[in-house]
Design a protein around this motif. Structure first.
Motif, PDB file in Angstrom:
ATOM      1  N   LEU A  69       0.845  -1.191   0.000  1.00  0.00           N
ATOM      2  CA  LEU A  69       0.000   0.000   0.000  1.00  0.00           C
ATOM      3  C   LEU A  69       0.885   1.248   0.000  1.00  0.00           C
ATOM      4  O   LEU A  69       1.739   1.406   0.866  1.00  0.00           O
ATOM      5  N   HIS A  70       0.701   2.115  -0.977  1.00  0.00           N
ATOM      6  CA  HIS A  70       1.530   3.305  -1.180  1.00  0.00           C
ATOM      7  C   HIS A  70       0.777   4.556  -0.757  1.00  0.00           C
ATOM      8  O   HIS A  70      -0.437   4.634  -0.894  1.00  0.00           O
ATOM      9  N   TYR A  71       1.502   5.535  -0.231  1.00  0.00           N
ATOM     10  CA  TYR A  71       0.926   6.848   0.043  1.00  0.00           C
ATOM     11  C   TYR A  71       1.991   7.914  -0.198  1.00  0.00           C
ATOM     12  O   TYR A  71       3.188   7.623  -0.238  1.00  0.00           O
ATOM     13  N   VAL A  72       1.546   9.130  -0.393  1.00  0.00           N
ATOM     14  CA  VAL A  72       2.441  10.276  -0.603  1.00  0.00           C
ATOM     15  C   VAL A  72       2.318  11.180   0.609  1.00  0.00           C
ATOM     16  O   VAL A  72       1.221  11.410   1.110  1.00  0.00           O
ATOM     17  N   TRP A  73       3.445  11.684   1.106  1.00  0.00           N
ATOM     18  CA  TRP A  73       3.402  12.639   2.202  1.00  0.00           C
ATOM     19  C   TRP A  73       4.282  13.831   1.852  1.00  0.00           C
ATOM     20  O   TRP A  73       5.164  13.736   1.003  1.00  0.00           O
ATOM     21  N   GLY A  74       4.011  14.947   2.502  1.00  0.00           N
ATOM     22  CA  GLY A  74       4.713  16.174   2.139  1.00  0.00           C
ATOM     23  C   GLY A  74       4.400  16.494   0.693  1.00  0.00           C
ATOM     24  O   GLY A  74       3.386  16.071   0.144  1.00  0.00           O
TER      25      GLY A  74
ATOM     26  N   VAL B 201      12.621   9.918   0.422  1.00  0.00           N
ATOM     27  CA  VAL B 201      12.628  11.365   0.616  1.00  0.00           C
ATOM     28  C   VAL B 201      13.656  11.963  -0.347  1.00  0.00           C
ATOM     29  O   VAL B 201      14.850  11.681  -0.234  1.00  0.00           O
ATOM     30  N   PRO B 202      13.208  12.796  -1.300  1.00  0.00           N
ATOM     31  CA  PRO B 202      14.164  13.416  -2.209  1.00  0.00           C
ATOM     32  C   PRO B 202      15.028  14.457  -1.490  1.00  0.00           C
ATOM     33  O   PRO B 202      14.677  14.932  -0.404  1.00  0.00           O
ATOM     34  N   SER B 203      16.118  14.810  -2.103  1.00  0.00           N
ATOM     35  CA  SER B 203      17.017  15.830  -1.566  1.00  0.00           C
ATOM     36  C   SER B 203      16.248  17.113  -1.280  1.00  0.00           C
ATOM     37  O   SER B 203      15.433  17.559  -2.078  1.00  0.00           O
ATOM     38  N   GLY B 204      16.476  17.683  -0.102  1.00  0.00           N
ATOM     39  CA  GLY B 204      15.843  18.938   0.286  1.00  0.00           C
ATOM     40  C   GLY B 204      14.482  18.799   0.933  1.00  0.00           C
ATOM     41  O   GLY B 204      13.916  19.781   1.414  1.00  0.00           O
ATOM     42  N   ALA B 205      13.918  17.604   0.984  1.00  0.00           N
ATOM     43  CA  ALA B 205      12.581  17.399   1.558  1.00  0.00           C
ATOM     44  C   ALA B 205      12.698  16.889   2.993  1.00  0.00           C
ATOM     45  O   ALA B 205      13.760  16.457   3.448  1.00  0.00           O
ATOM     46  N   GLY B 206      11.579  16.941   3.708  1.00  0.00           N
ATOM     47  CA  GLY B 206      11.549  16.451   5.075  1.00  0.00           C
ATOM     48  C   GLY B 206      10.167  16.575   5.670  1.00  0.00           C
ATOM     49  O   GLY B 206       9.208  16.930   4.982  1.00  0.00           O
ATOM     50  N   GLU B 207      10.067  16.281   6.945  1.00  0.00           N
ATOM     51  CA  GLU B 207       8.786  16.304   7.633  1.00  0.00           C
ATOM     52  C   GLU B 207       8.760  17.411   8.677  1.00  0.00           C
ATOM     53  O   GLU B 207       9.788  17.983   9.019  1.00  0.00           O
ATOM     54  N   MET B 208       7.567  17.681   9.193  1.00  0.00           N
ATOM     55  CA  MET B 208       7.388  18.642  10.281  1.00  0.00           C
ATOM     56  C   MET B 208       7.895  18.030  11.589  1.00  0.00           C
ATOM     57  O   MET B 208       7.834  16.801  11.764  1.00  0.00           O
ATOM     58  N   ARG B 209       8.371  18.872  12.490  1.00  0.00           N
ATOM     59  CA  ARG B 209       8.771  18.400  13.815  1.00  0.00           C
ATOM     60  C   ARG B 209       7.511  17.920  14.542  1.00  0.00           C
ATOM     61  O   ARG B 209       6.472  18.569  14.499  1.00  0.00           O
ATOM     62  N   HIS B 210       7.622  16.758  15.180  1.00  0.00           N
ATOM     63  CA  HIS B 210       6.463  16.159  15.832  1.00  0.00           C
ATOM     64  C   HIS B 210       6.909  15.156  16.888  1.00  0.00           C
ATOM     65  O   HIS B 210       8.103  14.909  17.058  1.00  0.00           O
ATOM     66  N   LEU B 211       5.935  14.588  17.567  1.00  0.00           N
ATOM     67  CA  LEU B 211       6.186  13.471  18.473  1.00  0.00           C
ATOM     68  C   LEU B 211       5.014  12.513  18.353  1.00  0.00           C
ATOM     69  O   LEU B 211       3.996  12.840  17.731  1.00  0.00           O
ATOM     70  N   HIS B 212       5.164  11.350  18.930  1.00  0.00           N
ATOM     71  CA  HIS B 212       4.097  10.358  18.968  1.00  0.00           C
ATOM     72  C   HIS B 212       3.767  10.091  20.429  1.00  0.00           C
ATOM     73  O   HIS B 212       4.667   9.856  21.241  1.00  0.00           O
ATOM     74  N   GLU B 213       2.489  10.143  20.756  1.00  0.00           N
ATOM     75  CA  GLU B 213       2.040   9.954  22.140  1.00  0.00           C
ATOM     76  C   GLU B 213       2.353   8.553  22.659  1.00  0.00           C
ATOM     77  O   GLU B 213       2.755   8.397  23.803  1.00  0.00           O
TER      78      GLU B 213
ATOM     79  N   SER C 115       6.545  15.704  -1.863  1.00  0.00           N
ATOM     80  CA  SER C 115       7.209  14.844  -2.845  1.00  0.00           C
ATOM     81  C   SER C 115       7.778  13.552  -2.265  1.00  0.00           C
ATOM     82  O   SER C 115       8.631  12.931  -2.871  1.00  0.00           O
ATOM     83  N   CYS C 116       7.310  13.136  -1.101  1.00  0.00           N
ATOM     84  CA  CYS C 116       7.853  11.942  -0.446  1.00  0.00           C
ATOM     85  C   CYS C 116       6.879  10.779  -0.572  1.00  0.00           C
ATOM     86  O   CYS C 116       5.677  10.968  -0.688  1.00  0.00           O
ATOM     87  N   ASP C 117       7.417   9.559  -0.552  1.00  0.00           N
ATOM     88  CA  ASP C 117       6.619   8.351  -0.704  1.00  0.00           C
ATOM     89  C   ASP C 117       6.783   7.439   0.496  1.00  0.00           C
ATOM     90  O   ASP C 117       7.853   7.385   1.106  1.00  0.00           O
ATOM     91  N   GLY C 118       5.717   6.692   0.798  1.00  0.00           N
ATOM     92  CA  GLY C 118       5.769   5.670   1.821  1.00  0.00           C
ATOM     93  C   GLY C 118       5.055   4.422   1.334  1.00  0.00           C
ATOM     94  O   GLY C 118       4.079   4.513   0.580  1.00  0.00           O
ATOM     95  N   TRP C 119       5.553   3.259   1.746  1.00  0.00           N
ATOM     96  CA  TRP C 119       4.935   1.974   1.410  1.00  0.00           C
ATOM     97  C   TRP C 119       4.774   1.179   2.701  1.00  0.00           C
ATOM     98  O   TRP C 119       5.751   0.920   3.408  1.00  0.00           O
ATOM     99  N   HIS C 120       3.549   0.770   3.018  1.00  0.00           N
ATOM    100  CA  HIS C 120       3.292  -0.052   4.213  1.00  0.00           C
ATOM    101  C   HIS C 120       3.716  -1.484   3.916  1.00  0.00           C
ATOM    102  O   HIS C 120       2.993  -2.223   3.246  1.00  0.00           O
ATOM    103  N   LEU C 121       4.857  -1.888   4.435  1.00  0.00           N
ATOM    104  CA  LEU C 121       5.341  -3.252   4.250  1.00  0.00           C
ATOM    105  C   LEU C 121       4.674  -4.207   5.237  1.00  0.00           C
ATOM    106  O   LEU C 121       4.490  -5.387   4.943  1.00  0.00           O
ATOM    107  N   ALA C 122       4.334  -3.696   6.421  1.00  0.00           N
ATOM    108  CA  ALA C 122       3.584  -4.458   7.419  1.00  0.00           C
ATOM    109  C   ALA C 122       2.710  -3.466   8.170  1.00  0.00           C
ATOM    110  O   ALA C 122       3.181  -2.402   8.565  1.00  0.00           O
ATOM    111  N   LYS C 123       1.443  -3.813   8.356  1.00  0.00           N
ATOM    112  CA  LYS C 123       0.513  -2.901   9.025  1.00  0.00           C
ATOM    113  C   LYS C 123      -0.488  -3.729   9.803  1.00  0.00           C
ATOM    114  O   LYS C 123      -1.420  -4.290   9.238  1.00  0.00           O
ATOM    115  N   THR C 124      -0.249  -3.846  11.129  1.00  0.00           N
ATOM    116  CA  THR C 124      -1.162  -4.559  12.011  1.00  0.00           C
ATOM    117  C   THR C 124      -1.506  -3.643  13.182  1.00  0.00           C
ATOM    118  O   THR C 124      -0.992  -2.527  13.282  1.00  0.00           O
ATOM    119  N   SER C 125      -2.320  -4.124  14.100  1.00  0.00           N
ATOM    120  CA  SER C 125      -2.691  -3.310  15.253  1.00  0.00           C
ATOM    121  C   SER C 125      -1.528  -3.085  16.206  1.00  0.00           C
ATOM    122  O   SER C 125      -1.548  -2.161  17.009  1.00  0.00           O
TER     123      SER C 125
END
Length: 115
Positions: free
Chosen positions: A10-15, A36-48, A17-27
């Protein structure tokens, strides 16, 4: 049980120009390969609740974790505990490919930090 790759996951796009593929996805577990192409990135965050392990396959990841900047080269990784602010980016010239393993899965557990 099936063999999985970026060709059939399962593929998704974030940002922008970035790509993600769910290789394993369970509960209880998420394994995602990201590009992630050169110059790209994500927002600063945390996970609860989710803790994560980032493992670089190619390129160099710049990962700021709680104010400390780490340069992670291929075949190296870093473990991020839950509730720890972080931000991944590709400041290198070549494409960055990495795995992010989360337990429990991190989607829906993200809190963006605007500072």
């Amino acid at each position: 049980m099936a063999i999985v790759s970026t060709e059939n996951a399962l593929h998704y796009v974030w940002g922008s120009s970035c790509d993600g593929w769910h290789l394993a996805k369970t509960s209880g577990l998420s394994v995602i390969q990201e590009r992630v192409p050169s110059g790209a990135g994500e927002m600063r965050h945390l996970h609860e609740n989710a803790e994560q392990f980032f493992y670089v396959l190619s390129g160099i990841a710049t990962l700021e974790v709680a104010g400390h900047v780490h340069k992670i080269k291929p075949l190296h990784g870093i473990h991020i505990q839950a509730k720890t602010p972080h931000q991944l980016s590709n400041q290198g010239e070549s494409e960055l490919t990495f795995l992010v393993i989360s337990t429990p899965p991190s989607h829906g557990d993200r809190v963006e930090i605007f500072a």
